[in-house]
Motif scaffolding. Structure first.
Motif, mmCIF file in Angstrom:
data_model
loop_
_atom_site.group_PDB
_atom_site.id
_atom_site.type_symbol
_atom_site.label_atom_id
_atom_site.label_comp_id
_atom_site.label_asym_id
_atom_site.label_seq_id
_atom_site.Cartn_x
_atom_site.Cartn_y
_atom_site.Cartn_z
ATOM 1 N N ILE A 1 0.875 -1.414 -0.001
ATOM 2 C CA ILE A 1 -0.243 -0.022 -0.072
ATOM 3 C C ILE A 1 0.869 1.258 -0.154
ATOM 4 N N ILE A 2 1.950 1.305 0.941
ATOM 5 C CA ILE A 2 2.792 2.573 0.611
ATOM 6 C C ILE A 2 4.091 2.543 -0.403
ATOM 7 N N SER A 3 3.957 1.368 -1.146
ATOM 8 C CA SER A 3 5.207 1.287 -1.987
ATOM 9 C C SER A 3 4.690 1.062 -3.397
ATOM 10 N N LEU A 4 3.695 0.757 -3.918
ATOM 11 C CA LEU A 4 3.000 0.548 -5.268
ATOM 12 C C LEU A 4 2.116 1.847 -5.567
ATOM 13 N N HIS B 1 8.644 0.754 13.733
ATOM 14 C CA HIS B 1 8.317 1.371 12.447
ATOM 15 C C HIS B 1 6.878 1.723 12.486
ATOM 16 N N PHE B 2 6.098 1.931 13.884
ATOM 17 C CA PHE B 2 4.703 1.988 13.757
ATOM 18 C C PHE B 2 4.310 3.588 13.476
ATOM 19 N N ARG C 1 2.602 7.665 9.278
ATOM 20 C CA ARG C 1 2.749 8.841 8.583
ATOM 21 C C ARG C 1 2.822 8.403 6.769
ATOM 22 N N GLU C 2 3.489 7.296 6.339
ATOM 23 C CA GLU C 2 3.452 6.733 5.149
ATOM 24 C C GLU C 2 2.259 6.703 4.773
ATOM 25 N N VAL C 3 1.085 6.027 5.222
ATOM 26 C CA VAL C 3 -0.082 5.510 4.832
ATOM 27 C C VAL C 3 -0.818 6.783 4.780
#
Length: 387
Positions: free
Chosen positions: A226-229, A289-290, A295-297
């Motif tokens: 979800i946070i990479s593609l 990494h929570f 933040r990334e999401v």
């Protein structure tokens, strides 16, 4: 790390996760009582003397001197038997029997949690090993030791060693297993993009049940993807993937999390996301990494929403996400200041104006700049030649 059938998770990795939960401040006291019993039973059944001492030192378990001495005596007795088997094999049997005897001692050290002795004995076993496949199996044991102790240096070196071994041969089954190990290492060290690619490559060939069940593997695959593609790749590789579709419904909130993002149902997305936070927080590999993942999401989902607009009112965005105007204002201010979102807030008009960087324009400007630099170099060179 223990020898068991190929569809069960390693008992040592289950133990490591239970110890992690025992130390976690968000786990209830009642649950910790149950976990404490499970940890003690696991330590006792495997005679993990030195690991028991570590847990006592860390105040995870209380010291039982008679239990400690009993486990130590059993360790000494078993190691003596294993040494006798090695001596007998070296005197009376062939090379393969000698290797098996050394491997048995390695596995026993792994089982009782003697990290350094296990690694040393695995090296001895490797020196008796010829086949690439068997050497790879030893590397997998080392990787499991690294994951048990979260020793990322050991894991990294073992992955590199495995790749070097595969250059000399090796079967596809072990190569695919290594992808999952490397993906887990990448996820644990915050390289989510590489982890997602490795996990997606392994979806149809997953056999590493010693690390985690298939449900957990799909959970990690969806979270990292979800946070990479990008949106198109997410649809092709994750949303429509039959392997994911068969399992995703069994994992609480995960289907809503993935599909509401793709379908732009942002209120449902936030509800599913809040349901997943507890699972992420209580995961041994994701817990460090929570905050970063949260933040990334949010960056992904806010960027997706703003991509559809040149300008939009803050009130409309707050309504779409099912939150207050104040919350969205505060959230976006942070992300804009950090350079995560390309927009600006008109506080007076209550409007968000996007200023996404134009890729074509940026390339055009870069080309002009490089062209000017090249022309200047040519002019300087022509002057030198004229002289």
């Amino acid at each position: 790390m223990d020898t068991q059938d190929g569809t069960q998770q390693s008992q040592q990795l289950i133990l490591a996760h239970n110890v992690f939960l025992l130390k976690h401040p968000d786990v209830s006291d009642i649950e910790k009582v149950r976990l404490s019993d499970e940890v003690l039973n696991s330590v006792q059944s495997n005679d993990m003397t030195s690991y028991y001492e570590t847990l006592v030192t860390d105040k995870v378990l209380e010291l039982d001197q008679s239990l400690l001495e009993s486990m130590r005596a059993k360790n000494e007795e078993e190691i003596k038997k294993l040494d006798e088997k090695i001596a007998d094999a070296e005197e009376n049997l062939g090379e393969s029997e000698v290797r098996e005897a050394h491997l048995a001692k390695s596995l026993y050290y792994i089982r009782i949690g003697e990290k350094e002795k296990a690694l040393e004995q695995l090296k001895v076993t490797e020196s008796k090993t010829v086949a690439v496949g068997q050497k790879m199996d030893l590397v997998f044991y080392t990787l499991q030791i690294g994951l048990f102790y979260m020793d990322f240096d050991l894991i990294s070196k073992s992955i590199d060693k495995a790749k070097n071994l595969f250059e000399g041969g090796g079967d596809w089954e072990r190569k695919n297993r290594l992808k999952v190990y490397e993906g887990l290492y990448c996820m644990s060290t915050r390289n989510f993009k590489k982890a997602a690619n490795l996990f997606l490559d392994s979806i149809s060939t997953f056999t590493t049940y010693e690390l985690f069940p298939y449900d957990t593997f799909i959970f990690y695959t969806v979270l990292t993807s979800i946070i990479s593609l990008d949106r198109v790749s997410l649809k092709q590789k994750v949303v429509d993937a039959p392997e994911i579709l068969t399992v995703i419904g069994k994992i609480p909130h995960l289907s809503e999390f993935l599909n509401s993002l793709y379908d732009c149902q942002y209120k449902s997305f936030f509800l599913a996301f809040s349901g997943l936070t507890e699972q992420i927080k209580l995961d041994r590999y994701l817990h460090p990494h929570f905050r970063f993942y949260m933040r990334e999401v949010r960056t992904v989902v806010y960027s997706q929403f703003l991509e559809s607009y040149k300008s939009v009112t803050i009130e409309a965005m707050a309504k779409a996400f099912g939150v207050t105007v104040e919350f969205i204002d505060m959230e976006l201010s942070r992300f804009i200041a950090a350079g995560k979102l390309h927009c600006k807030i008109d506080k007076v008009a209550g409007v968000l104006e996007t200023n996404r960087p134009d890729a074509k324009n940026a390339l055009y400007q870069a080309t002009i700049k490089q062209g000017d630099f090249l022309l200047n170099r040519i002019q300087k060179l022509s002057r030198v030649i004229d002289l």
